[in-house]
Design a protein around this motif. Structure first.
Motif, short mmCIF file in Angstrom:
data_model
loop_
_atom_site.label_atom_id
_atom_site.label_comp_id
_atom_site.label_asym_id
_atom_site.label_seq_id
_atom_site.Cartn_x
_atom_site.Cartn_y
_atom_site.Cartn_z
N GLN A 28 39.66 45.13 46.98
CA GLN A 28 39.19 45.98 45.89
C GLN A 28 40.42 46.57 45.21
OE1 GLN A 28 35.25 48.13 46.71
NE2 GLN A 28 36.05 47.89 48.78
N LEU A 29 40.53 46.31 43.91
CA LEU A 29 41.68 46.73 43.11
C LEU A 29 41.23 47.81 42.14
CD1 LEU A 29 44.65 46.27 42.24
CD2 LEU A 29 43.81 44.46 40.72
N ILE A 30 41.91 48.96 42.16
CA ILE A 30 41.47 50.13 41.41
C ILE A 30 42.60 50.64 40.52
CG2 ILE A 30 40.57 52.48 41.56
CD1 ILE A 30 39.62 51.72 44.43
N SER A 226 41.83 36.90 58.56
CA SER A 226 41.04 37.75 59.43
C SER A 226 40.01 38.53 58.63
CB SER A 226 41.94 38.71 60.20
OG SER A 226 42.49 39.68 59.32
N GLU A 227 39.33 39.45 59.30
CA GLU A 227 38.31 40.27 58.64
C GLU A 227 38.89 41.53 58.00
OE1 GLU A 227 35.08 39.36 58.28
OE2 GLU A 227 35.78 37.47 59.15
N VAL A 228 40.20 41.72 58.06
CA VAL A 228 40.82 42.91 57.47
C VAL A 228 40.60 42.93 55.96
CG1 VAL A 228 43.00 44.10 57.05
CG2 VAL A 228 42.56 43.07 59.28
N LYS A 229 40.25 44.10 55.45
CA LYS A 229 39.99 44.27 54.01
C LYS A 229 41.11 45.11 53.39
CE LYS A 229 35.03 44.04 54.85
NZ LYS A 229 35.20 43.87 56.32
N PHE A 230 41.36 44.87 52.11
CA PHE A 230 42.45 45.53 51.40
C PHE A 230 41.90 46.34 50.22
CE2 PHE A 230 44.28 41.93 53.54
CZ PHE A 230 45.55 42.32 53.91
N ILE A 231 42.37 47.57 50.08
CA ILE A 231 42.08 48.39 48.90
C ILE A 231 43.42 48.78 48.29
CG2 ILE A 231 41.08 50.53 48.05
CD1 ILE A 231 39.08 50.43 50.33
N ILE A 232 43.58 48.51 47.00
CA ILE A 232 44.85 48.78 46.32
C ILE A 232 44.56 49.64 45.10
CG2 ILE A 232 46.88 47.77 45.22
CD1 ILE A 232 46.10 45.13 46.69
N THR A 233 45.25 50.76 44.99
CA THR A 233 45.13 51.62 43.82
C THR A 233 46.47 51.69 43.10
OG1 THR A 233 45.64 53.59 45.15
CG2 THR A 233 43.31 53.04 44.86
N THR A 234 46.44 51.79 41.79
CA THR A 234 47.68 51.86 41.01
C THR A 234 47.45 52.52 39.67
OG1 THR A 234 49.52 50.56 40.09
CG2 THR A 234 47.33 49.56 40.00
N HIS A 235 48.51 53.11 39.12
CA HIS A 235 48.48 53.65 37.77
C HIS A 235 49.21 52.73 36.81
CE1 HIS A 235 52.63 54.71 38.72
NE2 HIS A 235 52.82 54.92 37.43
N TYR A 253 38.23 47.84 39.28
CA TYR A 253 37.61 49.15 39.09
C TYR A 253 38.55 50.09 38.36
CZ TYR A 253 34.44 47.51 42.76
OH TYR A 253 33.55 46.78 43.49
N MET A 254 37.97 51.07 37.70
CA MET A 254 38.74 52.16 37.10
C MET A 254 38.19 53.48 37.61
SD MET A 254 39.76 52.87 33.14
CE MET A 254 40.98 54.16 32.74
N THR A 262 34.09 65.97 38.99
CA THR A 262 33.55 64.87 39.80
C THR A 262 34.20 63.57 39.33
OG1 THR A 262 31.70 64.51 38.28
CG2 THR A 262 31.34 66.04 40.12
N TYR A 263 33.91 62.50 40.03
CA TYR A 263 34.61 61.24 39.79
C TYR A 263 33.63 60.14 39.41
CZ TYR A 263 38.54 63.59 41.97
OH TYR A 263 39.55 64.47 42.25
N LYS A 264 34.14 59.23 38.61
CA LYS A 264 33.37 58.07 38.18
C LYS A 264 34.17 56.81 38.48
CE LYS A 264 33.25 57.17 33.76
NZ LYS A 264 32.93 57.26 32.31
N LEU A 265 33.54 55.83 39.09
CA LEU A 265 34.18 54.55 39.37
C LEU A 265 33.48 53.50 38.53
CD1 LEU A 265 36.44 53.46 41.25
CD2 LEU A 265 34.64 52.71 42.80
#
Length: 377
Positions: A28-30, A226-235, A253-254, A262-265
């Motif tokens: 998931q790239l944010i 493997s089953e490892v999942k990655f989440i990456i956030t960047t500006h 995602y943004m 509050t937050y919106k994805l």
């Protein structure tokens, strides 16, 4: 037609973290602007996967690893203000530093930290970590008496060094977990690892090394079986864009902070460049290089990226269809500088003056004709 789908509105960061966990995706790239809450999101996500009370148990399995601003805070300068000679970084011991250095040394891969550091900085600066992993010194090794020891490196180089520790760690973890039978692995410490969360490892890299890092990270993630999942956030839009394309993602995602705190994805499908005005960003970057006569190999990468995204948005099956009349000539020239084998090494020579003019010509061609005007509507 591209679609923009609003999934999560008016949530706390904990709510956003829960939604990301429930998505159950490999990557998931944010994208989020600085100050929105990327680092806090990584902490909230950690609490969901591996709460503090379980982390403090001696035998609790490792479920979560993350890189963020807190990781860098574990490395503190001792500037030797009295003697002004023995400058060094003091490593604050905690679960991460003990795990990273201990595991890499056990695997005989602790030397990779220095190799990665020099690779991404193209620097003659050599880091040296002492035997008990409590401090790091940096030297410029020139041979003989010309070497300079115990120098202080820049903040950007320091951040890059800390990232190289983390990257070396996850590189080895991926390799270990790719062995399907846990009994055959060199260690079972990571058998329960579920997530790797990476927050902005590129705050100080120049564009060339930024692209290189993104390509390498994407390849590492693609190598993970493997089953490892990655989440990456960047500006950083360029870092986001390279990862998005190298990983061949179908959505990103943004993350946005709303007026009521509050937050919106927002899930972004289709043309990620269109969603974040990447066309304009890429054009400005290439124009700046042209105006300063500083066109380099990676500007061909950006130019190709711009053509690909414009073609994708307009529905052309091949980006080469947008090229000028002698399409094969220009296609081959761009491919020479953008094939994957040349993204991260020096096989291809730097662009000649005529080749730099090709970048200018192809950029103007895209901007001044109907293609880019259509995509800008």
């Amino acid at each position: 037609m591209n679609r923009v789908i609003i999934y999560f509105m008016g949530l706390s960061l904990t709510g956003i973290a829960e939604q990301l966990k429930n998505n159950n995706k490999k990557v998931q790239l944010i994208y989020a602007f600085n100050g929105v809450g990327k680092t806090r999101l990584s902490r909230e996500f950690k609490e969901l996967v591996n709460p503090k009370h379980s982390e403090e148990e001696d035998n609790s399995p490792i479920k979560f690893l993350y890189y963020n601003a807190f990781t860098e805070d574990l490395f503190v300068w001792d500037n030797d203000l009295d003697g002004d000679e023995n400058r060094k970084i003091i490593i604050q011991p905690n679960n991460f530093t003990n795990l990273a250095f201990g595991f890499l040394k056990e695997q005989g891969q602790d030397g990779n930290i220095a190799n990665h550091f020099k690779h991404y900085t193209h620097s003659s600066i050599t880091p040296k970590i002492n035997d008990d992993f409590s401090e790091v010194t940096f030297s410029i090794l020139r041979g003989g008496d010309d070497s300079i020891n115990n120098i202080k490196i820049s903040k950007g180089e320091e951040s890059n060094f800390v990232w190289c520790i983390f990257y070396s760690l996850i590189e080895q973890i991926v390799e270990v977990l790719n062995i399907a039978d846990a009994n055959d692995r060199s260690t079972n410490d990571f058998d329960h690892l579920e997530y790797i969360f990476i927050d902005d490892p590129v705050t100080s890299l120049d564009e060339n090394h930024l692209i290189e890092l993104a390509v390498d990270l994407a390849q590492l993630i693609k190598n993970s079986k493997s089953e490892v999942k990655f989440i990456i956030t960047t500006h950083n839009p360029l870092f986001y864009n390279v990862l998005y394309n190298e990983l061949d993602l179908k959505n990103g995602y943004m993350l946005e902070l709303q007026d009521d705190n509050t937050y919106k994805l927002t899930e972004k499908k289709g043309d990620s460049n269109k969603c974040f005005s990447y066309h304009l960003f890429l054009i400005q970057t290439i124009k700046k290089a042209i105006d300063s006569n500083n066109v380099q190999k990676y500007h061909f990468i950006l130019l190709r990226n711009l053509y690909e995204k414009t073609a994708n948005f307009l529905g052309y099956p091949k980006w080469s269809e947008l090229l000028p009349d002698d399409k094969k000539l220009y296609y081959n020239r761009i491919i020479q500088f953008t094939s994957h084998s040349t993204l991260s090494n020096e096989i291809v020579a730097e662009p000649t003056e005529p080749e730099k003019q090709t970048v200018k010509f192809l950029l103007n061609h895209l901007i001044n004709n109907k293609y880019y005007k259509e995509s800008s509507k």
